[in-house]
Every structure is written in C-alpha cells, then in structure tokens.
Design a protein around this motif. Structure first.
Motif, mmCIF file in Angstrom:
data_model
loop_
_atom_site.group_PDB
_atom_site.id
_atom_site.type_symbol
_atom_site.label_atom_id
_atom_site.label_comp_id
_atom_site.label_asym_id
_atom_site.label_seq_id
_atom_site.Cartn_x
_atom_site.Cartn_y
_atom_site.Cartn_z
ATOM 1 N N GLY A 84 -44.759 -23.890 25.449
ATOM 2 C CA GLY A 84 -45.524 -25.138 25.515
ATOM 3 C C GLY A 84 -44.632 -26.323 25.858
ATOM 4 N N GLU A 85 -43.437 -26.354 25.253
ATOM 5 C CA GLU A 85 -42.494 -27.435 25.557
ATOM 6 C C GLU A 85 -42.055 -27.364 27.020
ATOM 7 N N LYS A 139 -44.897 -28.519 29.126
ATOM 8 C CA LYS A 139 -45.010 -29.973 28.973
ATOM 9 C C LYS A 139 -43.963 -30.680 29.839
#
Length: 200
Positions: free
Chosen positions: A123-124, A127
């Motif tokens: 997810g990071e 992102k």
C-alpha cells in the motif's frame, strides 16, 4: 488369574460354611424348642438331608459355573482394561491434535501478521507511485498550460501588432489625406517616377 480363582474358591467355601453353620444352629434351636419329643429326631434328619442337598447342589453349581464365571469376569476385566487403554489412546490423540491446532493457530497468527505487513508495504509503495505519477502529471499539465499560455500570448501579440499596424496605416492614410493636397500628390508621383527612371 489363578490367584483370583483361588480367592473366589475361598470366598465360596467360607460363604458355604457360614450358611451351613446358620442352618445347623437354626436346626438345633428348633430341635431344642420341641422339648425332646420323638418327632424332633425326624425333623433334624430332614434338616440334615436338606442341608446336604443344598451343599451338594451349591457345590455342583460352583464346580460347573466356576470356569464360565471366571472367564466372564476375566473377559469383563480385560474389556475394562481395553476400554481404559483405548480411552488413554484417545486422550493422547486428542492432546496431540490440540497441540497441533495450537501450533497451527500460532503459525496462522504469524502468517496474518506477515500478510498484513506485506499489504501495508504494498500500500505504501502504491501510494508513493500514485503520488509520483500525480507529480509528473501535474508537471506535464503545468508545462502544457505554460505552452498554451505562451502560444495564446504570441497569438494575441501578433493580432495586436497586426491591428496596431492596420490602425497606424489607417491613421497615416487619414493624416496623409488630410495634409497632402493635389499638388503635393503630383509632386510625390513625379519624384517617384524620376527615381524609377534613373534606377533603370
């Protein structure tokens, strides 16, 4: 097993002797209560015969039923042992399965933590990628907007120049028409023609 059978024999014999003693005591008490009548000897004989019949019958039953009873009791004892062994085995299996399930549960918790950590990491990364792509897109939009503004500015500038030139020509023409008279016009034409002829 033989000790068990011998113990049973002793119990049976003791029980038999107790029963005989009780019967003999009962018979003696009954005979003494008659007060010495001649009839009491017949009753004692009858009691003795009955007691002997009972002893023979009981002895025969014990002799005949001793082995089947011992086998039945031993079979029952072995069945109970087998059931206890089976229950112990089932208990051990259940404890083993419980330990396996606890281990699986612990591993599952670790796997869940690992998966969650991977999803957070992914997810990071997503992102960061989205932010980078947004920055690149914003820069492209700024560059495009800058080019469009510059292009529009150049267009407007050229249009303004053309309009100013046109107005300047119109104004000059108006001024010339206003200030030049027919004689000046003829003189300018003559000068121009002279220059053209000289140039040839």
């Amino acid at each position: 097993m033989r000790a068990f059978i011998r113990t049973d024999k002793v119990r049976y014999l003791v029980s038999l002797l107790v029963i005989l003693s009780v019967l003999l005591a009962f018979g003696a008490a009954w005979a003494s209560s008659e007060g010495g009548h001649g009839d009491s000897a017949g009753k004692v004989k009858d009691l003795i015969w009955r007691t002997m019949n009972f002893v023979v019958l009981a002895g025969g039953l014990i002799f005949l039923l001793r082995k089947p009873l011992a086998q039945a009791l031993e079979s029952r004892r072995q069945g109970i042992r087998d059931e206890l062994d089976d229950l112990e085995k089932q208990k051990a299996d259940a404890e083993k399965q419980l330990a396996e399930y606890k281990a699986k549960l612990a591993r599952l918790d670790k796997e869940i933590d690992k998966i969650v950590a991977e999803y957070v990491k992914d997810g990071e990364a997503v992102k960061a990628k989205i932010i980078e792509e947004a920055k690149v897109a914003a820069e492209k939009l700024q560059e495009l907007a800058k080019k469009n503004i510059e292009h529009e500015f150049q267009k407007a500038r050229q249009a303004l120049k053309a309009e100013m030139a046109e107005q300047a020509v119109s104004m000059a023409e108006a001024l010339i028409k206003k200030h030049i008279k027919d004689e000046d016009q003829e003189r300018i034409v003559d000068e121009y023609l002279t220059k053209v002829v000289v140039a040839q």
